[in-house]
Enzyme design. Structure first.
Site, PDB file in Angstrom:
ATOM      1  N   THR A   1      -1.462   4.113   4.234  1.00  0.00           N
ATOM      2  CA  THR A   1      -2.329   4.540   3.238  1.00  0.00           C
ATOM      3  C   THR A   1      -3.596   4.218   3.306  1.00  0.00           C
ATOM      4  O   THR A   1      -4.688   4.923   2.878  1.00  0.00           O
ATOM      5  CB  THR A   1      -1.683   3.746   1.962  1.00  0.00           C
ATOM      6  OG1 THR A   1      -0.347   4.317   1.828  1.00  0.00           O
ATOM      7  CG2 THR A   1      -2.484   4.619   0.595  1.00  0.00           C
TER       8      THR A   1
ATOM      9  N   THR B   1       1.623  -0.449   4.225  1.00  0.00           N
ATOM     10  CA  THR B   1       2.047  -1.913   3.705  1.00  0.00           C
ATOM     11  C   THR B   1       3.484  -1.969   3.630  1.00  0.00           C
ATOM     12  O   THR B   1       4.008  -3.207   3.631  1.00  0.00           O
ATOM     13  CB  THR B   1       1.539  -1.737   2.222  1.00  0.00           C
ATOM     14  OG1 THR B   1       2.145  -0.633   1.490  1.00  0.00           O
ATOM     15  CG2 THR B   1       0.107  -1.957   1.864  1.00  0.00           C
TER      16      THR B   1
END
Lengths: 430, 430
Positions: B100, B176
């Site tokens: 991201t 993540t």
């Protein structure tokens, strides 16, 4: 390992027995405390005293040590046999299953008895009899890591029978290791239950200072008699102190610490209620009111269901036989609900074959959202069911229950995505 | 799914293109915002506007809707190509891997570019060039759920080479989902590393208001240039606000929320440091000072290692082929480190055969202690290695690394129980 001959002589010469209040002088220091049972892991020359602070201290003795008995052990307390029920009080059924909470400490001698009698538990908290008539029985006496579907079934049937025969509430002392799983299992087996069913454990064994066994039990009794809320709950300390308890919904609770007294936490949900030191109950989120509806226990659980945590380097081929041979799999995926994209073809095949594959997150907190990234969308297209904010452990229990109570994988998938016992989606807060 | 013909006509008639500031009147309301790219999941008649608040809003249009362009999209920003290094500033190597954080938002148009150029990332945080010379490169461009041992190896070698060629620090933007696993892998592969190596991600994709990508990156640069601490770290937001960052040790960090910006938490350890909004760094626990020691990358990872969460009803026979066929297994056991006692004989057999079986707790917080209850003692006697307060995920990574760097299961067991990279035992706090 037992005491050395020298240590036995030291104790016998002084007339010290378990529970004696003694003064021990050794190594230039003096210790005063109750003599505790010798521990199998302490050395042959270690004497264990329970100090005034409540802590147990192991003290090495040698030929220069001096021991004096100040006070003999108190007589064991009178154990009441059958207590006459008091008119006007509600009836709580206490169903023992084992675990740390079921270990009994004689507070006068400090000695620990691994007695599992639920009467003993009640006798340790005599004030409980002021608010309820207690019917105590022992159903099992096992460590909670050995609990399984057959025990959940036994508990659910026992709860049904106790309520049918007049109990207004059921308290189940339980080992803490798998208490969350059992709470989830009873939540699905006893959907729509009309009375409070409370699981409770102890994180500190009863020979530790301020064990939480008694305080937790009293908090349960208060909630059962005063809150008038029905459902399957877990009640444990809310903080590491003695003065605060949380009531958790059975499908939303997880043991989040190996040893702290406040190890149990509601995940993705506000606790149902908070109980303070004075027994004051604050309702924090939604729960049904009690009623007199009969209890229906649907206790079947499908075998062949897996709970798998995804990890990088997890090889789809290694897990293929397990997954293809199962009836259902709950993944604790990464992040928003992902596994390595190399799993997608096999999971598509498994779903097509009728295996119900469901996705939760190993983050535990937050919601699965498989629409955000490609891998998630591929998994959805393969037939994987996203389970929003459901705990992986609750999802595993639910999948076993759902597959035993549906006739097709398609129906199973639909039920997995439908809230049945408060296990997913937002809950109403007060 | 794309726009319907009617919607296309509405947009074209007004001359609206992606990034145009528009006023849309529909259903009796008026909306003002930048026209965002059409989302594949929004309906054919939904127009997405980025409002002044920063939020994207999907608005249904129909034949009565009116659209007016107030302002054309801004020209794309000038992208600097090569920036002349400034004398006297430290050099940070920025190694892109995807995720991201690597998605790029043009703040003037509001449009999202899935561009993965690390230069783009630096250009989004121009003030980073005031404190360091940045060498940016893209190593991978993958979703973090697809990271595996080969990627860890590639990163470790790249870090070694970057430092050998003069980098004072390395920052690795990373998805993540599995960033905690990668941090642990690099911690073991690069033991004793002499420079800061910082993994960083973003929990909010860059098209969301106040994405954390830029703020996280700047916090990393501050820590790399000012703290003078060596090791493998993860830096992410410490709260859900913008003004606080935590520096986590790579072996002690876990993603604990699917979507919150402060999802990463140090478990069983105090974070290494805290960074406030003004860039002030408070050291909270132990970390080595930087030095000029050369970096040694030991990147081998054994295959055939499993991470298994114990669950009630887990059948030893189902898992027997996997466990007996593996080189090593890390269990996330219940409570203090337990599995159903029916596993004991098989695990004894596995240990005797040379499989290294290690125990962590699914509670995550707290320590394994297998001396307290019978099942734990039986597991110890069978040869299972207790891993104190090590995270299950870190233990899995460590076991892969240990088995690739030892010559016997016995040596492997000893190394598993020995702290190698701050992964177990108490850490010094300040």
């Amino acid at each position: 390992m037992s005491y050395s001959d020298d240590t036995v002589r030291l104790l016998e010469a002084a007339g010290a027995t378990e529970g004696s209040m003694v003064v021990l002088e050794t190594g230039g220091r003096s210790y005063r405390g109750r003599l505790m049972p010798h521990h199998e892991f302490s050395g042959p020359d270690i004497v264990i005293l329970k100090m005034k602070s409540g802590y147990n201290v192991g003290i090495k003795v040698d030929s220069g040590s001096k021991l004096k008995v100040e006070e003999s052990p108190a007589e064991p307390a009178h154990r009441e046999a059958d207590v006459e029920p008091k008119k006007g009080l509600p009836t709580i059924s206490l169903i023992g299953t084992g675990g740390t909470i079921a270990s009994y400490v004689d507070y006068r001698t400090g000695a620990v008895h691994p007695a599992l009698s639920t009467s003993d538990m009640v006798n340790a908290v005599p004030e409980i009899r002021d608010i309820a008539n207690i019917r105590a029985k022992v159903l099992f006496s096992i460590f909670s890591e050995n609990m399984g579907p057959e025990h959940w079934k036994g508990m659910a049937e026992c709860i049904r029978d106790e309520i049918a025969s007049g109990a207004d509430a059921v308290i189940i002392p339980h080992g803490t290791d798998t208490m969350g799983y059992t709470a989830a299992a009873l939540s699905f087996m006893l959907q729509g239950i009309s009375k409070p069913v409370v699981l409770v454990g102890a994180q500190r064994s009863s020979d530790r200072p301020s064990s939480d066994a008694s305080t937790n039990l009293m908090a349960c009794a208060r909630f059962c008699t005063e809150a008038k809320k029905a459902g399957v709950f877990v009640i444990m300390h809310d903080t590491s102190g003695d003065d605060s308890f949380a009531v958790h919904l059975g499908t939303r609770v997880r043991k989040m610490h190996t040893s702290r007294r406040d190890a149990f936490r509601s995940i993705n949900a506000t606790p149902v209620a908070h109980i303070d030191a004075k027994g004051k109950i604050d309702m924090l989120s939604d729960a049904r009111d009690v009623s007199d509806e009969p209890v229906i226990a649907r206790t079947d659980m499908e075998d062949g269901v897996l709970l798998l945590q995804y990890f990088p380097g997890m090889d789809p081929e290694t897990f293929r036989p397990l997954i293809m041979g199962s009836k259902g799999v709950v993944f604790a995926g990464s992040g928003l609900g992902h596994v390595n994209s190399s799993f997608v073809p096999m999971l598509r095949e498994a779903c097509a074959k009728g295996v119900v594959v469901a996705m939760t997150s190993q983050c535990l907190n937050g919601r699965v959202n498989m629409n955000v990234y490609d891998t998630g969308r591929d998994l959805l297209a393969a037939g994987v069911v996203p389970l929003l904010d459901m705990l992986p452990e609750t999802a595993y229990i639910k999948l076993r229950w759902v597959l035993a109570n549906t006739s097709s994988p398609e129906e199973g998938r639909t039920m997995m995505a439908t809230p049945l016992a408060g296990e997913m989606g937002d809950r109403r807060e007060f």
